[in-house]
Write a protein that holds these residues in place. Structure first.
Motif, mmCIF file in Angstrom:
data_model
loop_
_atom_site.group_PDB
_atom_site.id
_atom_site.type_symbol
_atom_site.label_atom_id
_atom_site.label_comp_id
_atom_site.label_asym_id
_atom_site.label_seq_id
_atom_site.Cartn_x
_atom_site.Cartn_y
_atom_site.Cartn_z
ATOM 1 N N LEU A 56 0.842 -1.188 0.000
ATOM 2 C CA LEU A 56 0.000 0.000 0.000
ATOM 3 C C LEU A 56 0.881 1.243 0.000
ATOM 4 O O LEU A 56 1.714 1.425 0.890
ATOM 5 C CB LEU A 56 -0.912 0.002 1.231
ATOM 6 N N LEU A 75 -5.248 -0.972 7.589
ATOM 7 C CA LEU A 75 -4.188 -0.976 6.588
ATOM 8 C C LEU A 75 -3.091 0.005 6.991
ATOM 9 O O LEU A 75 -3.362 1.038 7.576
ATOM 10 C CB LEU A 75 -4.751 -0.557 5.227
ATOM 11 N N GLU A 108 0.123 2.240 5.457
ATOM 12 C CA GLU A 108 0.825 2.706 4.274
ATOM 13 C C GLU A 108 2.249 2.157 4.303
ATOM 14 O O GLU A 108 2.923 2.220 5.313
ATOM 15 C CB GLU A 108 0.817 4.230 4.208
ATOM 16 N N LEU A 144 -0.780 -5.037 1.269
ATOM 17 C CA LEU A 144 -2.213 -4.805 1.110
ATOM 18 C C LEU A 144 -2.911 -6.158 1.017
ATOM 19 O O LEU A 144 -2.622 -6.943 0.120
ATOM 20 C CB LEU A 144 -2.453 -3.987 -0.170
ATOM 21 N N MET A 197 -8.619 -4.959 3.977
ATOM 22 C CA MET A 197 -9.495 -4.044 3.245
ATOM 23 C C MET A 197 -10.948 -4.221 3.686
ATOM 24 O O MET A 197 -11.655 -3.234 3.909
ATOM 25 C CB MET A 197 -9.358 -4.272 1.741
ATOM 26 N N TRP A 206 -13.547 1.043 -2.151
ATOM 27 C CA TRP A 206 -12.126 1.190 -2.438
ATOM 28 C C TRP A 206 -11.954 1.450 -3.913
ATOM 29 O O TRP A 206 -12.553 0.760 -4.737
ATOM 30 C CB TRP A 206 -11.352 -0.081 -2.061
#
Length: 193
Positions: free
Chosen positions: A135, A157, A159, A163, A168, A189
């Protein structure tokens, strides 16, 4: 309506193919009007063919996940009747399994081998998993009621992290429960590569 009739033919064929009749098809549709009324009778002439049983299921693994793990986590099994719907469900399940490992763009291709003599099918689900996805950045749009940090607290999640489909889904559920976004549009998303 001819378009509706075509859709109905497809639905009837699909029903038979989901019950093991691999080669089932509608060969004719007769429209028979009733005397002195506005009522029509539709007669679907079905050539169902033989019923096929699943003989073998394969889902080749790799260095990350074994074939035994994949087979244990999919709904299709030897001994069941052939079903197009079950194959589609298995593809979705395998995409979800790979997605939980960070391969959210995994593609699954089924290969169906038919043995006409024994009336069986062997199915292999070949996984093209691609690369594990990390991500890069989360951008929040559509929120006008609160600060982004309130929403970001509900996102599991990270960064820069892997991912995964499970994260999600959990994040989407957590954000939806806040009630800050329109229920009609919901929380969605949009993934950009």
């Amino acid at each position: 309506h001819p378009d509706r009739l075509e859709a109905d033919k497809h639905m009837v064929e699909q029903h038979y193919q989901n019950a093991g009749y691999l080669h089932a098809k509608i060969i004719d549709v007769r429209i028979e009007p009733e005397d002195n009324s506005n009522i029509l009778t539709l007669v679907f002439v079905i050539e169902e063919g033989d019923r096929y049983v699943i003989n073998e299921v394969k889902a080749p693994g790799n260095d990350i996940v074994s074939e035994q793990f994949l087979i244990a986590n999919i709904p299709i099994r030897p001994g069941q009747y052939y079903s197009r719907e079950m194959i589609a469900n298995t593809i979705k399940m395998m995409e979800f399994l790979w997605g939980n490992l960070g391969y959210i763009f995994a593609s699954i291709e089924p290969s169906v081998q038919v043995d006409e003599d024994k009336k069986t099918v062997s199915i292999s689900f070949i996984s093209d998993i691609g690369k594990q996805i990390k991500l890069n950045k989360i951008t929040i749009k559509g929120n006008r009621k609160t600060r982004d940090k309130v929403i970001r607290r509900r996102i599991s999640l990270q960064e820069g992290g892997i991912l995964t489909q499970g994260q999600m889904d959990r994040s989407k559920s957590g954000i939806s429960s806040l009630g800050y976004f329109e229920q009609q549009d919901g929380v969605n998303w949009k993934i950009k590569r």
